[in-house]
Structure formats: C-alpha cells, structure tokens
Design an enzyme around this catalytic site. Structure first.
Site, PDB file in Angstrom:
ATOM      1  N   CYS A  93      -0.517   3.004  -4.737  1.00 45.28           N
ATOM      2  CA  CYS A  93      -0.085   2.920  -3.336  1.00 45.28           C
ATOM      3  C   CYS A  93       0.238   1.470  -2.964  1.00 45.28           C
ATOM      4  CB  CYS A  93      -1.135   3.552  -2.429  1.00 45.28           C
ATOM      5  SG  CYS A  93      -0.414   4.089  -0.876  1.00 45.28           S
ATOM      6  N   HIS A 187      -2.208   8.899  -4.661  1.00 46.16           N
ATOM      7  CA  HIS A 187      -3.593   8.522  -4.982  1.00 46.16           C
ATOM      8  C   HIS A 187      -4.179   9.445  -6.060  1.00 46.16           C
ATOM      9  CE1 HIS A 187      -4.326   5.504  -1.817  1.00 46.16           C
ATOM     10  NE2 HIS A 187      -3.369   6.174  -1.186  1.00 46.16           N
ATOM     11  N   GLU A 189      -7.044   9.057  -7.441  1.00 45.86           N
ATOM     12  CA  GLU A 189      -8.510   9.011  -7.386  1.00 45.86           C
ATOM     13  C   GLU A 189      -9.115  10.069  -6.471  1.00 45.86           C
ATOM     14  OE1 GLU A 189      -6.368   6.970  -6.037  1.00 45.86           O
ATOM     15  OE2 GLU A 189      -7.125   5.853  -4.309  1.00 45.86           O
TER      16      GLU A 189
HETATM   17  N1  LIG Z   1      -2.674   3.845   1.176  1.00 38.83           N
HETATM   18  C1  LIG Z   1      -2.033   2.704   1.006  1.00 38.83           C
HETATM   19  O1  LIG Z   1      -2.302   1.947   0.105  1.00 38.83           O
HETATM   20  C2  LIG Z   1      -0.981   2.373   2.038  1.00 38.83           C
HETATM   21  C3  LIG Z   1      -0.238   1.122   1.719  1.00 38.83           C
HETATM   22  C4  LIG Z   1       0.619   0.657   2.895  1.00 38.83           C
HETATM   23  N2  LIG Z   1      -0.228   0.254   3.982  1.00 38.83           N
HETATM   24  C5  LIG Z   1       1.552   1.777   3.314  1.00 38.83           C
HETATM   25  O2  LIG Z   1       1.402   2.325   4.388  1.00 38.83           O
HETATM   26  O3  LIG Z   1       2.456   2.133   2.579  1.00 38.83           O
END
Ligand SMILES: NC(=O)CC[C@H](N)C(=O)O
Ligand SMILES: Nc1ncnc2c1ncn2[C@@H]1O[C@H](COP(=O)(O)OP(=O)(O)OP(=O)(O)O)[C@@H](O)[C@H]1O
Ligand SMILES: O=c1[nH]c(=O)c2[nH+]cn([C@@H]3O[C@H](COP(=O)(O)O)[C@@H](O)[C@H]3O)c2[nH]1
Ligand SMILES: [Mg+2]
Length: 541
Positions: A93, A187, A189
């Site tokens: 992310c 994600h 995880e």
């Molecule tokens: N969950 C995250 O890592 C988000 C990363 C960043 N803040 C976004 O909105 O894309």
C-alpha cells in the site's frame, strides 16, 4: 530509568529475519504476525530506523501501509540506504507508493478511493519464468484481495512491470526488473485477503530465501543459551510472579537457564482468588521446581484499602504497596543470596514484557505524536540498580502459550484467563473488606467451575464474578431478604482492546444463578453483564 536493558545474541542474529518498517498503518504488526505463523522470524521497527544503525542484516524488508500520503510535506520516508542493503523489498500500500516515489515521484491523490474487497488479476511474464512473477507463484490468476487507499501511481516507474491489476487499480502490483523489489496496493496481511499469507510466504521464502526455522522448540534452546551468556556463571536474577501465564513462562525459562540462581517472588496482596496463593506456590515450587518466596502482605494491603471506594485510588494503593513489598523482599533475598561461593550478587530483574508492549512503544505515531515508552512495572526498578531481562519481549501471547507448553507447564496454567494485578479489589466494587472478598471469591469459584464443566473455558477469553456495592430485595424460604448482588462478566476477545460479551444459553445462566444464590451467603441476586468493550471495559473498575 535506573536499569540497563539487556543485550546479547538476540533472535534476529540467530534466525533469518524479515524486517518490517512501520509507517503507522494499523495493520503493520499483522505482517510480523503472519510471517511468524510461517515460522519465519520477523521484527517491526519504525520507518525512521537508520539502516546504518541496524546491528543485524535482514533477509528482506517490507514497507508497511500508512495513514500518510507520500507526496505530503510531512510524509515519512524510508532511509534510502535500504536500497543499498542488497536484499529484496516488498512495499504494501503506502509501501508500494513509497517505492514508486523513490523511483520517480509519480504518486498522486486518486479521484476514486478504494476500500474493501476487490478482485486482483495476476499478470505473468515470459511464461511465468521471470523473477518478477515469483511473488504470485502458485496463486490463481484471479484472487480476492482487500484494499484501503486513496492515492495511486500516476504512471509506472521506470524499470518496473505491472504484475497485477484490479478494475480500478492498473498498478495493483508492480515489480522492478533489475532488482527483487515488489509493490502491492492491497493488504496481504489481513484475513480479508484469503491468499495473503501465501503471497507473504512467496516473498519471504521464495524471494528472500528466509529459512522457516522460527519455532518455540528452537527458541527455547537459543534463549536459554542467551540468558546464560547474559547472566554469566554466577549472576543471580530476581522476578515477580503472579501465577499468570506470562510471568510463569518467563520464570520457568529462567529456571531452566540458571536453576536456583533465579529467585521468584509472589506477593499475596490479600485480593487474590480462593486459595490462589497456595495453588500458585504448589504449581511453581513443587510442579515446576522454581525457587519461590511467597510474601504474605495481605494485612498491609487490606489495611491500606480500608474505607477506600474510589477505583483509581485502590489501584494506586495496590501498585505502590506492591512495589514497596517487592523491594523489601528483594533486599532480603539479595542479602541472603549474595556473595556465596557459587553465586554472585543479584544483578538482574526479570520481567514478562511481551512483543505487543514493545510494538506499542516503537510503532510510528507520526511526526506530531510522542512515542510512548512501554508501561511494564518500571517503578519496581527505582533505586534498585538492577538490569532488566525480558525473555518474552519478542513473543506474541500465543507464542508464549506455545513456549509454555514446550517447557512442560501444565495446560490449565498455559490457558489461564488473565487476572489483573489489583485482583479482586477491582472486582469488589466500593469498599474492599474480608466479608466482601469472601462473597466475591465464592461466587467466582462457582462461575468458573460451571464454565469449565460446560467446556467453555478455552472459548471464553476472560470470565469472573464481581460484587456490586448495592443491596436488593429477594425472597428465600418465604422470608424477605435484603442482600447483595453479583454481576457475572464473560468476554471473547483476541487482544483485550475490544471485546464482546459471551452469549451463554439460558440454561447455563439459570444453573449458575441458582448455585450462587443457594451456596453463597449474603447474595440474593445474580446479573449478567451484557456490555461490550467499548463502551464498557472488561474489568468493572
Ligand atoms: N493503507 C495505506 O497504506 C494507504 C496509503 C495512502 N495513505 C493512500 O491512501 O493511498
Ligand atoms: N501478586 C503478585 N505477586 C508478584 N508479582 C505480581 C503479582 N501480580 C502481578 N505481578 C507482576 O506483574 C506483572 C504483570 O501482571 P500481568 O497480569 O500483566 O501478567 P501475568 O500475571 O504474568 O500474566 P496474565 O496476563 O496472564 O495474568 C506479572 O508478570 C508479575 O511480574
Ligand atoms: O495486570 C493488570 N493490571 C491492571 O491494573 C489491570 N486492569 C485491567 N487489567 C486487565 O487488562 C485487560 C483489559 O481490561 P480493561 O478492559 O478493564 O481495561 C483485562 O484482561 C483486565 O483483566 C489489568 N491487568
Ligand atoms: Mg496476571
């Protein structure tokens, strides 16, 4: 703090380790959890970690998610030296966006935010033979993943290839063709990405070649070796034990390592459960061979609690008295034990600190928040000049339980519900005295007995009976009663930060209520607490 913290051969020096750099995502520690479940040792450090100051070399690095956007002025960035480590890197992310930022700064806010489930299509290259395809090796061509982002890559950074897309994210997975660097927008995880653990395994094992050697059997041997090296041939260690799983496992490990040069102290504060001090003494001393001193300080504690009804005041009195009693006992043991031919002075204090405490103190809270120091009985040390030894500081609770089993600690102790330091004093609401404690103890025994008999003890995370500071009217044997009220509490939780009350069936509650009213003198009513946390807390005070 007066104490020095331990150093010596730590797990990251003996096990292949994946380093997770935390940018403040609420899921960062789950990456570490998942890797540990794969028997790969992993540690989390804040994203501000200077690579040159890292005294060990990871097999690979994972950059976590973050509430920040990489293009913000205040956004945290990884030490560029990480790219000189010459190890594989996986960005998750924000981590993906950070990789892209480093390779050309093409990240911006997206018009479409993406939260929740998405379908990921895997793109394979050169018939799946290219190194960039290894992240999704053995994974179906289309899988469900979980997304939580509002930023996106404006274009593919130079030298990268797309390895996965979703309907709204053309760069949901990218890989660098020159080095084993990977980025994924979803994600892996969280459990909402069902194949996430496999993807992490592909990275850690397939790409980083980390050996899956992290297990509690191996940990025991290495940890015993480490404690011996740390404490030396004559050094002695003292530690407070409660009979709870953390301090018992820590104590058993110490005992395995240095035998009777470890001195455990149990403080009977007068607010423990029925026969608890004796039971703990029996298990620790007779069952596990641990050198244990039980100090009966119940009069001192109960004397100081007299007339006190304010919950915070009770906690303070117990905490302070505990430190006082522990320090006095430590001095006595030190005087008696020091200076013999086989044993030197007591130089160390054992604490049962767990990894979640450590994570709490190091996790990245953003530039404005001060980083908390962890809260484990630091007060014990003042003026004692002892060095701290914390053998469980790298372990999660389930690992501590596995370790306990491995050390031969009985099942029922390993799976014991947690019991708070202030004990029944915070379960007898209002003033604590001998009669109120008797009622709370007797009711608690019945409740726990019935929970065990129904085979529910392991399903429930914590259960107890509390005594309310009110009287209610009842009728028993045609006689009017005006007596006290017991509140039962039972919760299910994984981390004790949030909790749900346990949905007992009516027959069970009926049985417990009947027994408590019949068998415990002074009680005419039983209530069941149906408040979740939040807004309730688990304990009632
Ligand atoms: N969950 C995250 O890592 C988000 C990363 C960043 N803040 C976004 O909105 O894309
Ligand atoms: N009655 C007591 N006598 C001596 N030490 C105690 C007592 N109560 C608490 N402690 C100390 O305080 C520490 C923190 O207690 P805590 O309840 O968090 O852990 P635990 O009792 O080891 O395990 P669990 O969380 O499963 O109850 C214990 O590890 C122990 O060192
Ligand atoms: O060692 C402890 N000393 C304390 O002062 C204390 N207060 C709460 N607890 C335990 O912490 C968990 C969460 O409890 P709360 O929801 O009541 O805060 C539950 O497991 C509680 O039993 C304590 N443990
Ligand atoms: Mg405890």
């Amino acid at each position: 703090m007066a104490a020095n913290t331990e150093t010596a051969i730590e797990p990251h020096k003996t096990f292949d380790t994946i380093l997770v750099l935390d940018f403040g995502s609420q899921y960062s520690h789950l990456i570490t959890r998942r890797l540990r479940e794969l028997n790969i040792y992993s540690e989390m450090l804040p994203c501000t970690q200077k690579i040159a100051e890292l005294p060990w070399k990871p097999k690979g690095v994972i950059l976590s998610g973050s509430p920040f956007s990489v293009y913000e002025e205040i956004a945290p960035h990884v030490d560029p030296a990480v790219f000189e480590l010459d190890v594989p890197i996986l960005g998750i992310c924000y981590g993906l966006q950070e990789l892209a930022w480093y390779h050309g700064k093409n990240v911006l806010a997206s018009e479409k935010k993406e939260y929740g489930h998405a379908f990921l299509d895997i793109h394979r290259h050169a018939g799946g033979e290219s190194h960039i395809d290894r992240l999704f090796q053995g994974i179906a061509d289309r899988i469900q993943v979980w997304m939580s982002h509002g930023d996106k890559l404006a274009k593919l950074p130079e030298g990268f290839e797309v390895i996965a897309t979703t309907g709204s994210a053309p760069f949901a997975g990218i890989a660098y063709t020159k080095k084993p660097y990977f980025g994924i927008q979803f994600h892996p995880e969280v459990t909402h990405t069902p194949q996430g653990t496999q993807i992490l395994a592909n990275f850690a094992v397939g790409i980083c070649h980390a050996k899956q050697e992290w297990s509690m059997e191996k940990f025991v041997d290495k940890e015993i070796e480490r404690i011996r090296a740390l404490v030396g041939e004559k050094g002695q260690v003292i530690g407070a034990v409660s009979g709870g799983v953390d301090s018992t496992v820590a104590a058993k490990l110490m005992h395995e390592a240095i035998g009777n040069r470890f001195h455990a102290v149990l403080v009977d504060n007068g607010v423990m459960r029925l026969n608890e001090a004796q039971q703990v003494q029996e298990t620790l001393q007779k069952g596990l061979g641990i050198n244990l001193t039980v100090v009966d300080a119940s009069e001192k504690f109960l004397g100081r609690l007299k007339g006190v009804t304010e919950p915070e005041k009770k906690r303070k009195i117990i905490g302070n008295t505990f430190i006082e009693v522990f320090q006095d006992t430590a001095k006595e043991i030190t005087a008696a034990a020091s200076g013999s031919a086989e044993a030197g002075p007591i130089e160390w204090l054992l604490q049962g600190t767990l990894y979640p405490d450590v994570i709490e103190s190091i996790s990245f809270k953003g530039p404005s928040a001060t980083i908390k120091t962890h809260h484990n009985v630091g007060g014990l040390l003042e003026g004692m000049h002892l060095k701290l030894i914390e053998p469980l500081r790298e372990l999660f609770k389930d690992e501590v339980r596995a370790l306990g089993t491995n050390l031969g600690i009985p099942e029922e102790l390993v799976w014991r519900h947690p019991f708070p330091g202030p004990g029944l004093a915070i379960r007898v609401l209002g003033e604590v005295n001998a009669e109120q404690l008797r009622i709370a103890r007797e009711a608690d025994v019945i409740f726990i007995e019935e929970i065990r008999a129904a085979g529910l003890y392991r399903k429930i995370s914590q259960a107890f009976a509390a005594l309310l500071p009110v009287k209610a009217v009842g009728v028993m044997g045609d006689k009017r009663m005006h007596e006290q009220v017991i509140a039962l509490r039972a919760v299910e939780t994984t981390d004790f930060m949030t909790a749900d009350w346990y949905p007992f069936d009516g027959e069970f509650l009926k049985r417990v209520s009947r027994r408590i009213v019949n068998e415990v003198n002074g009680v005419c009513r039983v209530l069941y607490d149906i408040t979740s946390k939040p807004p309730g807390t688990i304990e009632m005070e």
